[in-house]
Design a protein around this motif. Structure first.
Motif, PDB file in Angstrom:
ATOM      1  N   GLN A 162       0.869  -1.185  -0.055  1.00 59.28           N
ATOM      2  CA  GLN A 162      -0.033   0.027   0.210  1.00 59.28           C
ATOM      3  C   GLN A 162       0.826   1.308   0.293  1.00 59.28           C
ATOM      4  N   LEU A 163       1.955   1.305   0.978  1.00 58.87           N
ATOM      5  CA  LEU A 163       2.733   2.427   0.990  1.00 58.87           C
ATOM      6  C   LEU A 163       3.628   2.721  -0.338  1.00 58.87           C
ATOM      7  N   SER A 164       3.839   1.526  -0.756  1.00 59.59           N
ATOM      8  CA  SER A 164       4.780   1.595  -2.341  1.00 59.59           C
ATOM      9  C   SER A 164       3.842   2.163  -3.363  1.00 59.59           C
ATOM     10  N   LYS A 165       2.407   1.783  -3.177  1.00 57.67           N
ATOM     11  CA  LYS A 165       1.624   2.560  -4.249  1.00 57.67           C
ATOM     12  C   LYS A 165       1.616   3.764  -4.078  1.00 57.67           C
ATOM     13  N   TYR A 166       1.382   4.388  -2.935  1.00 63.04           N
ATOM     14  CA  TYR A 166       1.063   5.845  -2.377  1.00 63.04           C
ATOM     15  C   TYR A 166       2.368   6.544  -2.713  1.00 63.04           C
ATOM     16  N   ILE A 167       3.638   5.871  -2.637  1.00 65.09           N
ATOM     17  CA  ILE A 167       4.805   6.788  -2.758  1.00 65.09           C
ATOM     18  C   ILE A 167       5.094   6.542  -4.442  1.00 65.09           C
ATOM     19  N   ALA A 168       4.709   5.663  -5.294  1.00 66.32           N
ATOM     20  CA  ALA A 168       4.964   5.719  -6.213  1.00 66.32           C
ATOM     21  C   ALA A 168       4.140   6.525  -7.122  1.00 66.32           C
ATOM     22  N   GLN A 169       2.864   6.783  -6.633  1.00 61.33           N
ATOM     23  CA  GLN A 169       1.896   7.812  -7.280  1.00 61.33           C
ATOM     24  C   GLN A 169       2.380   9.212  -6.919  1.00 61.33           C
ATOM     25  N   ASN A 170       3.129   9.335  -5.872  1.00 56.25           N
ATOM     26  CA  ASN A 170       3.636  10.655  -5.473  1.00 56.25           C
ATOM     27  C   ASN A 170       5.221  10.963  -5.911  1.00 56.25           C
ATOM     28  N   GLN A 171       5.644  10.643  -6.849  1.00 56.69           N
ATOM     29  CA  GLN A 171       6.990  10.636  -7.438  1.00 56.69           C
ATOM     30  C   GLN A 171       8.121   9.955  -6.883  1.00 56.69           C
ATOM     31  N   GLY A 172       7.889   9.149  -6.211  1.00 57.25           N
ATOM     32  CA  GLY A 172       8.885   8.182  -5.450  1.00 57.25           C
ATOM     33  C   GLY A 172       9.077   6.798  -5.836  1.00 57.25           C
ATOM     34  N   ASN A 173      10.068   6.012  -5.600  1.00 56.49           N
ATOM     35  CA  ASN A 173      10.136   4.660  -5.974  1.00 56.49           C
ATOM     36  C   ASN A 173      10.494   3.594  -4.932  1.00 56.49           C
ATOM     37  N   GLU A 174      10.659   2.400  -5.488  1.00 52.52           N
ATOM     38  CA  GLU A 174      10.711   1.385  -4.230  1.00 52.52           C
ATOM     39  C   GLU A 174      11.841   1.692  -3.139  1.00 52.52           C
ATOM     40  N   GLU A 175      13.078   2.237  -3.724  1.00 45.62           N
ATOM     41  CA  GLU A 175      13.977   2.333  -2.586  1.00 45.62           C
ATOM     42  C   GLU A 175      13.552   3.636  -1.404  1.00 45.62           C
ATOM     43  N   ASP A 176      12.656   4.498  -2.282  1.00 44.25           N
ATOM     44  CA  ASP A 176      12.290   5.466  -1.332  1.00 44.25           C
ATOM     45  C   ASP A 176      11.258   5.076  -0.123  1.00 44.25           C
ATOM     46  N   THR A 177      10.384   3.932  -0.710  1.00 44.75           N
ATOM     47  CA  THR A 177       9.455   3.434   0.114  1.00 44.75           C
ATOM     48  C   THR A 177      10.023   2.847   1.459  1.00 44.75           C
TER      49      THR A 177
ATOM     50  N   ASN B 133       7.656  15.440   3.675  1.00 40.92           N
ATOM     51  CA  ASN B 133       8.811  16.395   4.180  1.00 40.92           C
ATOM     52  C   ASN B 133       9.944  16.236   3.071  1.00 40.92           C
ATOM     53  N   SER B 134      10.265  15.027   2.749  1.00 40.65           N
ATOM     54  CA  SER B 134      11.361  14.724   1.847  1.00 40.65           C
ATOM     55  C   SER B 134      11.050  15.401   0.552  1.00 40.65           C
ATOM     56  N   LEU B 135       9.832  15.051  -0.008  1.00 44.62           N
ATOM     57  CA  LEU B 135       9.681  16.032  -1.027  1.00 44.62           C
ATOM     58  C   LEU B 135       9.952  17.438  -0.933  1.00 44.62           C
ATOM     59  N   ARG B 136       9.401  18.183   0.254  1.00 47.95           N
ATOM     60  CA  ARG B 136       9.586  19.627   0.336  1.00 47.95           C
ATOM     61  C   ARG B 136      10.997  19.902   0.388  1.00 47.95           C
ATOM     62  N   LYS B 137      12.018  18.785   1.122  1.00 45.48           N
ATOM     63  CA  LYS B 137      13.308  19.049   1.366  1.00 45.48           C
ATOM     64  C   LYS B 137      13.963  19.306   0.036  1.00 45.48           C
ATOM     65  N   ASN B 138      13.694  18.219  -0.705  1.00 44.22           N
ATOM     66  CA  ASN B 138      14.337  18.076  -2.185  1.00 44.22           C
ATOM     67  C   ASN B 138      13.759  19.093  -3.133  1.00 44.22           C
ATOM     68  N   ASN B 139      12.820  20.123  -2.671  1.00 44.92           N
ATOM     69  CA  ASN B 139      12.123  20.984  -3.471  1.00 44.92           C
ATOM     70  C   ASN B 139      11.367  20.416  -4.632  1.00 44.92           C
ATOM     71  N   LYS B 140      10.864  19.157  -4.504  1.00 52.14           N
ATOM     72  CA  LYS B 140      10.279  18.623  -5.588  1.00 52.14           C
ATOM     73  C   LYS B 140       8.680  19.138  -5.647  1.00 52.14           C
TER      74      LYS B 140
END
Lengths: 207, 221
Positions: free
Chosen positions: A51-66, A106-113
């Motif tokens: 579930q988390l992986s899906k959420y992060i993938a939908q929001n510009q992340g990948n498996e490593e981020d998850t 927070n991570s997205l904000r930090k990376n100005n994404k």
């Protein structure tokens, strides 16, 4: 750098059937090996992770981020549970997911994404940024780590066990001490020693 | 004893659960040259330092669990691959044995050479029609009733038939022996055909003898 406003998908069903149950809270709080087992069972829970992986993938992340976010969320959950910052009747899935979500934002904000345009902090949110405190201040983090290294291994072990909610009896057995009173005294001495080291280090002590 | 309580009182204070009596005791235990707020700050920082250690330990554990999970997956994969490979090997061996069994069976040998016999007899011997037809019929009935074919061919041989027809009858008889699993008799006849370079079926009998004496056939039967 110009930041493009991005719509972030916050939809997630925290009530998906997940193996976690309220027993996990108690297990973590009670410390010792049951804490480790409880964290392990959460860490290896594929349903939540998917579930988390899906959420992060939908929001510009990948498996490593998850993986990173999930690990950090579990560390925070463990810490907050042990320090009495989480109620036992809390929905563990909701809490954990909210933690993951805030960490990711927070991570997205930090990376100005992202520049959030549709997210309003809910005052009744289960987790706040304060709860996510993870000693990110580089200087202080290093000086605290350095302070720990100045303690001998036995002291370090006693303090870690104590912080992990091991009882004095368990600490006594684990470290082969003569009595619970001896374990308590050792903990006291080690904690005082650590406090002394921290106070003597200007980098860690000064705000 | 009171000294050991000091850090515990600090902990209770940090949680905001200290009663006035405990507060007084804590104040009395504060080391000289320090104050409560400094002590509390030091206590908080010490706790944070320990938390760093705990979080690092957890990260180490996460890594360890990931590694174990990977190795578990590898083991499952390896196990699956081993089972699949063993199954494939087993089926291959079975298939080879089955095909070999078929290939080297009397029935197969007879069938292979019956075809040749049929073609050659009908092609070469268009002359003595009756005998050719008879031999053809014997060939057709060889699989259903080899015993009868043996009796008939033996009877035909007693008629002092010569030449190609005699060769064809001998050859049919050898095949009938084989079909009837009378291997010893078949071998004797085939050897005699093979020993005669003028026999029309000398090459065929040599091929059959080779098959009958092959190592595979010895292994299979």
């Amino acid at each position: 750098m110009e930041i493009t406003p991005t719509r972030v998908n916050f939809e997630f069903n925290p009530h998906v059937p997940i193996i976690m149950d309220s027993g996990i809270f108690k297990a973590i709080k009670s410390g010792g090996s049951s804490r480790e087992q409880a964290i392990k069972s959460m860490y290896e829970d594929n349903k939540f992770r998917t579930q988390l992986s899906k959420y992060i993938a939908q929001n510009q992340g990948n498996e490593e981020d998850t993986k990173d976010i999930f690990q950090e969320a579990l560390i925070i959950l463990d810490k907050n549970l042990r320090n009495g910052k989480v109620d036992e009747d809390q929905n563990i899935n909701a809490y954990l997911f909210k933690t993951c979500k805030l960490l990711w934002l927070n991570s997205l904000r930090k990376n100005n994404k992202i520049q959030l345009i549709d997210f309003e902090e809910n005052p009744e949110e289960l987790v706040t940024n304060e709860d996510l405190e993870t000693f990110r201040e580089e200087g202080k983090y290093k000086s605290l780590q350095k302070a720990l290294t100045k303690l001998n291994d036995r002291c370090r072990e006693i303090l870690v066990l104590w912080s992990q909610s091991y009882s004095m009896k368990e600490i006594m057995k684990k470290l082969d001490l003569k009595s619970e009173a001896m374990a308590r005294k050792s903990k006291h001495q080690c904690l005082l020693k650590l406090m002394q080291i921290i106070k003597s280090d200007p980098n860690g002590w000064e705000d | 004893m009171n000294e050991s309580f000091y850090t515990e009182l600090l902990e209770i204070k940090a949680q905001g659960k200290l009663n006035p009596e405990q507060e007084a005791l804590l104040t009395s235990l504060i080391p000289q040259g320090s104050d409560l707020s400094s002590e509390l700050k030091a206590y908080h920082l010490a706790k944070q330092a320990i938390e760093i250690d705990i979080s690092n330990e957890l990260k180490f554990k996460f890594n360890e669990w990931d590694q174990k999970k990977k190795s578990r997956l590898f083991r499952v994969d390896f196990k699956t691959i081993s089972i699949a490979a063993s199954l494939f090997l087993f089926l291959s061996v079975c298939s080879i044995l089955w095909h070999s069994n078929q290939h080297f069976s009397n029935r197969r040998i007879v069938n292979d050479h019956l075809h040749k016999f049929n073609t050659e007899i009908r092609g070469v011997n268009s002359g003595p029609e009756t005998l050719s037809d008879r031999i053809g019929k014997l060939r057709d009935g060889l699989e259903q009733n080899p015993t009868l074919v043996i009796q008939e061919t033996q009877a035909l041989l007693k008629l002092s038939v010569t030449g190609v027809q005699k060769d064809a009858i001998e050859w049919t008889l050898a095949l009938a022996y084989l079909e009837n699993n009378q291997n010893e008799k078949a071998l004797t006849l085939l050897k005699s055909i093979n020993a005669n370079p003028d026999h029309s079926y000398q090459k065929h009998s040599k091929a059959v003898l080779d098959k009958l004496n092959s190592n595979w056939r010895v292994f299979l039967f």
